[in-house]
Design a protein around this motif. Structure first.
Motif, mmCIF file in Angstrom:
data_model
loop_
_atom_site.group_PDB
_atom_site.id
_atom_site.type_symbol
_atom_site.label_atom_id
_atom_site.label_comp_id
_atom_site.label_asym_id
_atom_site.label_seq_id
_atom_site.Cartn_x
_atom_site.Cartn_y
_atom_site.Cartn_z
ATOM 1 N N ARG A 1 8.935 12.037 -7.761
ATOM 2 C CA ARG A 1 7.992 11.075 -8.305
ATOM 3 C C ARG A 1 7.475 10.191 -7.174
ATOM 4 N NH1 ARG A 1 12.737 7.758 -11.499
ATOM 5 N NH2 ARG A 1 13.338 6.355 -9.788
ATOM 6 N N CYS A 2 6.307 9.607 -7.396
ATOM 7 C CA CYS A 2 5.682 8.789 -6.355
ATOM 8 C C CYS A 2 5.080 7.541 -6.985
ATOM 9 C CB CYS A 2 4.592 9.584 -5.634
ATOM 10 S SG CYS A 2 3.721 8.617 -4.374
ATOM 11 N N PRO A 3 5.314 6.370 -6.419
ATOM 12 C CA PRO A 3 4.743 5.136 -6.967
ATOM 13 C C PRO A 3 3.217 5.109 -6.961
ATOM 14 C CG PRO A 3 6.550 4.628 -5.480
ATOM 15 C CD PRO A 3 6.243 6.081 -5.310
ATOM 16 N N SER A 4 2.581 6.035 -6.234
ATOM 17 C CA SER A 4 1.123 6.077 -6.207
ATOM 18 C C SER A 4 0.535 7.081 -7.197
ATOM 19 C CB SER A 4 0.634 6.428 -4.795
ATOM 20 O OG SER A 4 0.935 5.398 -3.892
ATOM 21 N N GLU A 5 1.389 7.793 -7.929
ATOM 22 C CA GLU A 5 0.895 8.738 -8.918
ATOM 23 C C GLU A 5 0.429 7.967 -10.161
ATOM 24 O OE1 GLU A 5 3.853 11.448 -10.439
ATOM 25 O OE2 GLU A 5 5.401 9.903 -10.401
ATOM 26 N N PRO A 6 -0.166 8.650 -11.154
ATOM 27 C CA PRO A 6 -0.552 7.953 -12.378
ATOM 28 C C PRO A 6 0.605 7.145 -12.943
ATOM 29 C CG PRO A 6 -1.476 10.158 -12.377
ATOM 30 C CD PRO A 6 -0.587 10.064 -11.173
ATOM 31 N N VAL B 1 7.569 0.491 -13.465
ATOM 32 C CA VAL B 1 6.121 0.321 -13.376
ATOM 33 C C VAL B 1 5.739 -0.700 -12.309
ATOM 34 C CG1 VAL B 1 4.069 -0.445 -14.625
ATOM 35 C CG2 VAL B 1 5.737 1.024 -15.752
ATOM 36 N N ALA B 2 6.580 -1.697 -12.095
ATOM 37 C CA ALA B 2 6.286 -2.713 -11.085
ATOM 38 C C ALA B 2 6.155 -2.107 -9.691
ATOM 39 C CB ALA B 2 7.378 -3.786 -11.091
ATOM 40 N N GLU B 3 6.822 -0.973 -9.472
ATOM 41 C CA GLU B 3 6.775 -0.327 -8.156
ATOM 42 C C GLU B 3 5.432 0.346 -7.890
ATOM 43 O OE1 GLU B 3 10.027 2.351 -8.356
ATOM 44 O OE2 GLU B 3 11.562 0.811 -8.021
ATOM 45 N N THR B 4 4.594 0.478 -8.913
ATOM 46 C CA THR B 4 3.295 1.138 -8.742
ATOM 47 C C THR B 4 2.188 0.161 -8.366
ATOM 48 O OG1 THR B 4 2.614 0.888 -11.067
ATOM 49 C CG2 THR B 4 3.977 2.795 -10.509
ATOM 50 N N GLU B 5 2.437 -1.118 -8.478
ATOM 51 C CA GLU B 5 1.386 -2.117 -8.277
ATOM 52 C C GLU B 5 0.920 -2.141 -6.819
ATOM 53 O OE1 GLU B 5 2.782 -5.852 -9.674
ATOM 54 O OE2 GLU B 5 3.131 -5.150 -11.728
ATOM 55 N N GLY B 6 -0.381 -1.945 -6.638
ATOM 56 C CA GLY B 6 -0.978 -1.996 -5.312
ATOM 57 C C GLY B 6 -0.754 -0.771 -4.457
ATOM 58 N N ARG B 7 -0.045 0.227 -4.982
ATOM 59 C CA ARG B 7 0.235 1.418 -4.172
ATOM 60 C C ARG B 7 -1.026 2.255 -4.009
ATOM 61 N NH1 ARG B 7 4.804 -0.589 -2.059
ATOM 62 N NH2 ARG B 7 6.475 -0.729 -3.569
ATOM 63 N N ALA C 1 0.806 -1.226 0.000
ATOM 64 C CA ALA C 1 0.000 0.000 0.000
ATOM 65 C C ALA C 1 0.833 1.266 0.000
ATOM 66 C CB ALA C 1 -0.944 -0.009 1.200
ATOM 67 N N SER C 2 1.879 1.313 0.821
ATOM 68 C CA SER C 2 2.602 2.568 1.011
ATOM 69 C C SER C 2 3.618 2.841 -0.098
ATOM 70 C CB SER C 2 3.330 2.559 2.353
ATOM 71 O OG SER C 2 4.117 3.723 2.492
ATOM 72 N N PRO C 3 3.654 4.072 -0.600
ATOM 73 C CA PRO C 3 4.678 4.442 -1.585
ATOM 74 C C PRO C 3 6.100 4.360 -1.035
ATOM 75 C CG PRO C 3 2.900 6.053 -1.536
ATOM 76 C CD PRO C 3 2.695 5.157 -0.364
ATOM 77 N N THR D 1 -13.665 2.318 2.271
ATOM 78 C CA THR D 1 -12.368 2.969 2.418
ATOM 79 C C THR D 1 -11.462 2.540 1.273
ATOM 80 O OG1 THR D 1 -11.314 1.219 3.730
ATOM 81 C CG2 THR D 1 -12.648 2.853 4.918
ATOM 82 N N MET D 2 -10.279 3.118 1.226
ATOM 83 C CA MET D 2 -9.353 2.792 0.151
ATOM 84 C C MET D 2 -8.842 1.355 0.230
ATOM 85 S SD MET D 2 -6.236 5.195 -1.237
ATOM 86 C CE MET D 2 -7.072 6.700 -0.771
ATOM 87 N N ASP D 3 -9.063 0.718 1.383
ATOM 88 C CA ASP D 3 -8.704 -0.697 1.500
ATOM 89 C C ASP D 3 -9.683 -1.583 0.753
ATOM 90 O OD1 ASP D 3 -7.135 -2.910 2.795
ATOM 91 O OD2 ASP D 3 -9.117 -3.335 3.642
ATOM 92 N N ASP D 4 -10.884 -1.067 0.496
ATOM 93 C CA ASP D 4 -11.901 -1.793 -0.259
ATOM 94 C C ASP D 4 -11.437 -1.904 -1.711
ATOM 95 O OD1 ASP D 4 -14.207 -2.371 -1.837
ATOM 96 O OD2 ASP D 4 -15.509 -1.591 -0.260
#
Length: 498
Positions: free
Chosen positions: A413-418, A429-435, A365-367, A380-383
């Motif tokens: 840059r942030c792994p949770s951004e687009p 791109v793999a670092e963005t999965e599930g963030r 979950a966490s970037p 919530t965002m966990d849903d």
């Protein structure tokens, strides 16, 4: 020259040892000033969260500043003109209209503009000022090392307000003891910032000069800074090895430690060794992750145990291994004075009282890349459905990483951004999965949800494993409990309010 913000309070340098119970610093704004004030006046260490505090105060002002507390605290800010500028910029009489988004606060980078620095310093001051108002109990501020760029400004604001102790986790805070030394004398801080893929970046530094803020931006008039004290610093660690490494060097040595187990809420240290996940995708912790308390005690510095400490007898157990006491978060997060928005708190509390609450450790979950504790709740965002429907937006940037752009300059840059934006910036791109966007989600949890394109951001609730046990703090015949109930149940002789 004014040399104290709260004339009735004992100066920081003259305070004795910290109490046995530290109320955990929970962000964003879960451990807000009303909770910290109540704990501090009742016999514990009341800790405010400094994470994203500038955005929190700006949004409180835009919501009309109920009770006038933000304006009152900003008017007490000792640097002339700053509080007035912030109020003029963000305060909305009667609150912003329903459905209208909050006015944006610029994201931090290595060269922040003065208004952002002023807002962060003054907001941190305001939060500590209010927490310390009307009593002489100890007040602390909690920060995340991973939220690096605002930290000097946030710490300086807390120092100006006379904060007693700073607490920091989510990283290795080697630079904080020396930083506090300099901030307490209003000296320049140059903070090294890690640049992705570079071991020794030449220009990965943020420069913070407190005295620049004491010079009026229009007239150039310089004001003499007030006298302040240097707060104690407690480093949050999860191993005796890290504690020893910090204590070994006088430059990095803290004044004590909070030794945190992985059952604590928020960010957890990852398991030692190769990461393994259980059937629910949670990190597996083992014998290597157990702390050798004898080695921590041998360092000769006071320490408090955290994570799973919210139960009667915890103080005695902690003292039996050489600790000064305990830090407790989850029990306070669910109490009446918590900063969690009331409908959300009540819903989660009732789940806990019914034995239906569940907490899991999300490895993705966490970037930051650190495991992050999440309370499972629909809506919530966990849903999974809520997460899938959310359009990725990164408009706050507290958990961004610094990287080298193609033109040689530094960017964020942030792994949770687009995903496409992250990839264009050279991210994997793999670092963005599930963030998940913790910045927006945690602000929504505290009742400050932004509206993006007509859609209100969903909350994300972090909690320790002790959530399932909070019923022990509810008095007989009641359905809710207070911070004083927590302290009393844990064995503190609760002092009377001033």
């Amino acid at each position: 020259m004014r040399t104290t913000i709260h004339p009735a309070r004992t100066p920081v340098a003259e305070r004795g040892p910290l109490p046995e119970i530290i109320q955990g610093g929970m962000g964003v704004a879960v451990s807000h000033w009303p909770l910290a004030q109540e704990v501090a006046r009742s016999g514990g260490v009341g800790v405010v969260s400094g994470t994203a505090i500038g955005v929190v105060v700006a949004r409180r002002l835009q919501d009309g500043d109920p009770g006038g507390h933000m304006r009152r605290a900003l008017e007490a800010f000792p640097i002339p003109g700053v509080g007035e500028r912030i109020i003029d910029r963000y305060f909305v009489e009667g609150g912003r209209p329903a459905g209208k988004p909050y006015k944006a606060v610029p994201a931090w980078n290595l060269t922040p503009k003065r208004p952002l620095v002023e807002l962060t310093v003054a907001a941190s001051f305001a939060e500590v000022f209010l927490a310390a108002e009307g009593h002489d109990g100890p007040v602390g501020v909690n920060l995340l090392h991973k939220v690096k760029l605002p930290n000097p400004a946030t710490l300086y604001g807390a120092v100006l307000a006379g904060v007693d102790v700073a607490v920091m986790g989510a990283g290795i805070p080697r630079d904080i003891p020396a930083m506090l030394d300099r901030l307490a004398t209003h000296d320049v801080v140059e903070m090294a910032v890690e640049v992705a893929g570079e071991k020794n970046p030449e220009d990965g530094y943020l420069r913070f000069d407190p005295r620049e803020l004491w010079t009026d931006p229009k007239s150039g008039e310089a004001h003499e800074p007030i006298e302040v004290g240097r707060p104690n610093f407690l480093a949050i660690v999860s191993s005796a090895t890290l504690a020893a490494a910090l204590a070994r060097d006088p430059v990095t040595c803290p004044d004590g430690f909070v030794v945190e187990a992985h059952v604590a809420g928020g960010h957890n240290a990852p398991p030692r060794g190769r990461l393994q996940l259980d059937d629910e995708g949670q990190p597996v912790y083992g014998a290597k992750d157990e702390v050798d308390f004898d080695k921590v005690a041998d360092l000769g510095l006071p320490f408090w145990l955290a994570g799973g400490q919210g139960h009667p007898g915890a103080i005695a157990d902690a003292r039996s291994v050489g600790a000064r006491g305990i830090q407790v978060g989850t029990a306070f997060a669910m109490c009446q004075e918590s900063g969690i928005s009331e409908p959300l708190r009540q819903s989660l509390l009732q789940q806990a009282l019914a034995g239906e609450a569940k907490v899991r450790t999300d490895a993705h979950a966490s970037p930051t890349g650190f495991p992050f504790k999440v309370a499972e709740m629909e809506g919530t965002m966990d849903d999974a459905e809520v997460y899938a429907q959310r359009e990725r937006i990164c408009d706050l940037g507290f958990l961004t990483h610094t990287y080298r752009r193609e033109d040689g300059k530094l960017g964020q840059r942030c792994p949770s951004e687009p995903v496409e934006d992250y990839e264009k910036k050279g991210g994997d791109v793999a670092e963005t999965e599930g963030r998940k966007c913790l910045c927006n989600g945690l602000l929504a949890t505290a009742g400050f949800a932004q509206i993006h394109k007509g859609v209100t951001e969903a909350p994300i609730v972090t909690s320790g494993d002790d959530l399932v046990h909070v019923a022990r703090f509810v008095p007989d015949g009641a359905q809710d409990y207070s911070a004083r109930d927590v302290l009393h149940r844990l064995g503190v002789e609760v002092t009377q309010p001033a």
